[in-house]
Each structure stands twice: as structure tokens, then as C-alpha cells.
Write a protein that holds these residues in place. Structure first.
Motif, PDB file in Angstrom:
ATOM      1  N   LEU A 196      -8.752  -9.591 -58.951  1.00  0.00           N
ATOM      2  CA  LEU A 196      -8.087  -9.482 -57.636  1.00  0.00           C
ATOM      3  C   LEU A 196      -6.859  -8.574 -57.660  1.00  0.00           C
ATOM      4  O   LEU A 196      -6.357  -8.195 -56.617  1.00  0.00           O
ATOM      5  N   GLY A 197      -6.335  -8.315 -58.876  1.00  0.00           N
ATOM      6  CA  GLY A 197      -5.081  -7.548 -58.970  1.00  0.00           C
ATOM      7  C   GLY A 197      -3.859  -8.447 -58.872  1.00  0.00           C
ATOM      8  O   GLY A 197      -2.730  -7.979 -58.705  1.00  0.00           O
ATOM      9  N   MET A 198      -4.079  -9.769 -58.989  1.00  0.00           N
ATOM     10  CA  MET A 198      -2.948 -10.697 -58.961  1.00  0.00           C
ATOM     11  C   MET A 198      -2.124 -10.558 -60.243  1.00  0.00           C
ATOM     12  O   MET A 198      -0.918 -10.798 -60.258  1.00  0.00           O
ATOM     13  N   VAL A 199      -2.810 -10.198 -61.336  1.00  0.00           N
ATOM     14  CA  VAL A 199      -2.117  -9.857 -62.584  1.00  0.00           C
ATOM     15  C   VAL A 199      -2.596  -8.477 -63.030  1.00  0.00           C
ATOM     16  O   VAL A 199      -3.657  -8.010 -62.600  1.00  0.00           O
ATOM     17  N   ASP A 200      -1.806  -7.846 -63.896  1.00  0.00           N
ATOM     18  CA  ASP A 200      -2.133  -6.482 -64.334  1.00  0.00           C
ATOM     19  C   ASP A 200      -2.917  -6.459 -65.632  1.00  0.00           C
ATOM     20  O   ASP A 200      -3.651  -5.515 -65.909  1.00  0.00           O
ATOM     21  N   GLN A 201      -2.740  -7.500 -66.456  1.00  0.00           N
ATOM     22  CA  GLN A 201      -3.422  -7.553 -67.749  1.00  0.00           C
ATOM     23  C   GLN A 201      -3.676  -9.000 -68.117  1.00  0.00           C
ATOM     24  O   GLN A 201      -2.823  -9.865 -67.830  1.00  0.00           O
ATOM     25  N   VAL A 202      -4.815  -9.245 -68.763  1.00  0.00           N
ATOM     26  CA  VAL A 202      -5.075 -10.556 -69.357  1.00  0.00           C
ATOM     27  C   VAL A 202      -5.252 -10.321 -70.849  1.00  0.00           C
ATOM     28  O   VAL A 202      -6.046  -9.455 -71.246  1.00  0.00           O
ATOM     29  N   VAL A 203      -4.503 -11.050 -71.656  1.00  0.00           N
ATOM     30  CA  VAL A 203      -4.544 -10.813 -73.108  1.00  0.00           C
ATOM     31  C   VAL A 203      -4.622 -12.157 -73.838  1.00  0.00           C
ATOM     32  O   VAL A 203      -4.296 -13.196 -73.242  1.00  0.00           O
TER      33      VAL A 203
END
Ligand SMILES: CC/C=C\C/C=C\CCC/C=C/CC(=O)SCCNC(=O)CCNC(=O)[C@H](O)C(C)(C)COP(=O)(O)OP(=O)(O)OC[C@H]1O[C@@H](n2cnc3c(N)ncnc32)[C@H](O)[C@@H]1OP(=O)(O)O
Length: 292
Positions: A210-217
Motif C-alpha cells: 500500500l505504501g504505508m511503509v517504505d521497506q520491510v526488513v
């Protein structure tokens, strides 16, 4: 001005500023400690890490909000700092959002004071001159999500148990217009319509899509990723980046500033309704019940 107001607020709520302590960490860095917010200068020059430490769930109590705003203001006034990473010291929870007990069974004067503190916190974060990167190492509903959305960049831990979103409708609450504006500015109008009406809380993969966050790590890389992103942002000269940020965010912030007193009055009227008070009590009771 906000610092003075914050100090007065802390005094009113019985928090002694004299209890703030300064100590030296292992690397010789100065480490400022309040009760609920810990500020650590980091190995990256010019960058501090703010850790939310308001157990059990980092709910946004009046005291927490006040300490948080004072910490940010101190860092902004200290020219050695150009960026801040926001993260949590409570395992698995970034922030549970507004403290429900601050909105339950209190008088209108308390609701006014509390809501002003929430507004001031949002304005401070949203318009900060510092680069703010959220290292989201846990669940972050509602007000917790708002803090993350108000940062310049968001890194979320890849843990399917973590959820992020504005779930106010699930509590029987109407999302304030500036929460809505912050979400719309991040994920767009249509996605916000659905997310807000249904009170959706998204797992990491969906939040990323959704673009709610920029990265998932991976969970153990959240803070290190936030710090390396910070390096990239700090390569831009402060004054041009700050003017650009302000140009993009000013209209949204001005909307609240212009209607700040009316928004407080709306909050008091809304939250004081018997039906809303009942919903909040039931919600709190359900949180307790789920343990048994
Ligand atoms: C016309 C309209 C005009 C104006 C509108 C005005 C106003 C309305 C809008 C107001 C905006 C509100 C935004 C918010 O932020 S509301 C808060 C939303 N937060 C939540 O829904 C989160 C609730 N909590 C949870 O889901 C879980 O606790 C969580 C997943 C975070 C953690 O789960 P875990 O199992 O680890 O812990 P718990 O056992 O559930 O909780 C531990 C204790 O903490 C208490 N708790 C939890 N959350 C809160 C909270 N937000 N506030 C206060 N207290 C909280 C919980 O009750 C437990 O307490 P004890 O039982 O141990 O006493």
C-alpha cells in the motif's frame, strides 16, 4: 514556547523534570534518559535514536507525549543533531496508540489538555526540521501508526504478527481529520477510504504494498536499515531538504493549526458522549478478557 508549555504540562501531571538523567554509554556517547523516552546518540554522526519506553504497550499517555515533544525539541535545538530514528523499547509493540484511559471517565478539562498534547505532538513530528525515520519494531495501531506516518521514512519489521493502520472505527471512534489527511498523503485517497472505514490493520507485506511503509526488513535489521537510510537522507543539505519538506507538508499542518481550538472542542463533545464512553469501556474490558 512548546517546550515551556510542555514543562508546565509535566509539572501539572506531577512529572519532575529533575529526574532526567544524563549518563555515558559504552561508546562514550551521552545518553539522555527520561522516564518514558530514551534518547541515544548513535554511531552515525548527527543521528540520535529515540526509544519509546512506556511499558507495557507504549500507549500515548499525557506524560509520554510531553516527554516525547520535549525530547524532539531539545534535539532540534541542538545543532549537532540532523536526524532521529524513532523506535520502541517494548518488545513487539511500537506503540498501542492513544492511551484509552486518558479518554475514559475524565472531565472536559482533562480531555482538552490531553487532546492539545496529541495535536502538539503530531505538529512537532510532522513539521520537524530533523530527518525522522521510523524503525517500526512492533505493532502500531491508530496513534502509533500516526507517529510512523508522520516520519519521513518508515522501515517495518517483517513479522506477520505485527499490524499497522488506523483502526479507530473498530473502537467506535471517528478518525480525526488530520489523522485522515496524514494517511491520504501517504497511501492515497482510495486506499484510505477503504482502510479508514473498515479500520484495517495491515500485516507487513500489505503495508508495504500500500505504501504505508517504505521497506520491510528482517526484525533484527530494522534499526540498522533505518540508520543506513538516514545516511542517504543526510547527504542532502539541510536547508533545501527542510524547505522542500515544509512546502509539501505545510498545508496539511496549517489545516489543523487553523482549526486547533475547534478540533479540541469537537474532541471533548465527541469523547464525552455516553455512547462513546461505553464503547471505550467495552473495548478496554475486551483487551483484559482476551488474557483469560
Ligand atoms: C466528530 C469527531 C470529532 C473528533 C474525533 C475525536 C476523537 C476520536 C478519535 C480518537 C483517536 C484515537 C486514536 C487511538 O490511538 S485509539 C487507541 C487505539 N489502540 C488500539 O486499538 C490498541 C489496543 N491494544 C491492543 O490491541 C493490544 O493491547 C496490543 C496489540 C497493542 C498489545 O497486545 P498484548 O497482548 O501484548 O497486550 P495487552 O494484554 O492487550 O495489553 C497490555 C495492557 O495494556 C493495556 N492497553 C493496551 N492498549 C492500550 C491503550 N491504547 N491505551 C491504554 N491501555 C492499553 C491493556 O488494557 C492491558 O492492560 P492491563 O489489562 O494489563 O491492565
Amino acid at each position: 514556547m512548546a517546550l515551556a508549555a510542555g514543562r508546565a504540562m509535566l509539572m501539572r501531571s506531577g512529572v519532575r523534570l529533575g529526574t532526567q538523567a544524563a549518563a555515558r554509554g559504552g561508546n562514550g556517547a551521552r545518553r539522555f534518559m527520561n522516564h518514558r523516552v530514551v534518547v541515544e546518540p548513535n554511531t552515525v554522526p548527527g543521528v540520535a535514536v529515540i526509544k519509546f519506553k512506556n511499558p507495557p504497550v507504549n500507549s500515548l499517555t499525557l506524560e509520554f507525549l510531553t516527554e516525547f515533544v520535549i525530547c524532539l525539541e531539545k534535539l532540534e535545538n541542538d545543532k549537532t543533531f540532523r536526524g532521529v530514528v524513532l523506535t520502541s523499547d517494548c518488545p513487539g509493540i511500537f506503540s498501542a496508540g492513544l492511551d484509552l484511559r486518558e479518554m475514559c471517565g475524565k472531565n472536559p478539562a482533562h480531555y482538552a489538555e490531553y487532546w492539545r498534547a496529541v495535536q502538539e505532538m503530531w505538529l512537532k513530528v510532522y513539521l520537524s526540521n530533523l530527518v525522522l525515520v521510523a524503525a517500526i519494531n512492533g505493532t502500531s495501531p491508530a496513534g502509533g501508526c500516526l507517529i510512523a506516518l508522520s516520519c519521513d521514512y518508515r522501515v517495518l519489521a517483517d513479522n506477520p504478527r505485527y499490524r499497522m493502520g488506523l483502526n479507530e472505527t473498530l473502537l467506535g471512534l471517528v478518525v480525526p481529520f488530520w489523522f485522515k489527511d496524514t494517511l491520504v498523503n501517504t497511501i492515497g485517497h482510495r486506499a484510505s477510504e477503504r482502510a479508514l472505514q473498515l479500520g484495517l490493520l495491515f500485516p507487513p507485506a500489505e503495508a508495504l504494498q500500500l505504501g504505508m511503509v517504505d521497506q520491510v526488513v528482517p526484525e533484527d535489521q530494522v534499526q540498522s536499515t533505518a540508520l543506513s537510510v538516514m545516511t542517504q537522507w543526510l547527504a542532502i543539505p539541510d536547508h533545501v531538504r527542510q524547505l522542500t519538506k515544509n512546502m509539501i507538508r505545510k498545508a496539511t499542518a496549517d489545516h489543523l493549526i487553523k482549526h486547533q481550538e475547534a478540533d479540541i472542542q469537537n474532541f471533548i463533545n465527541f469523547i464525552s458522549r455516553d455512547s462513546i464512553q461505553k464503547s471505550l469501556q467495552v473495548y478496554l474490558e475486551n483487551l483484559k478478557q482476551k488474557k483469560h
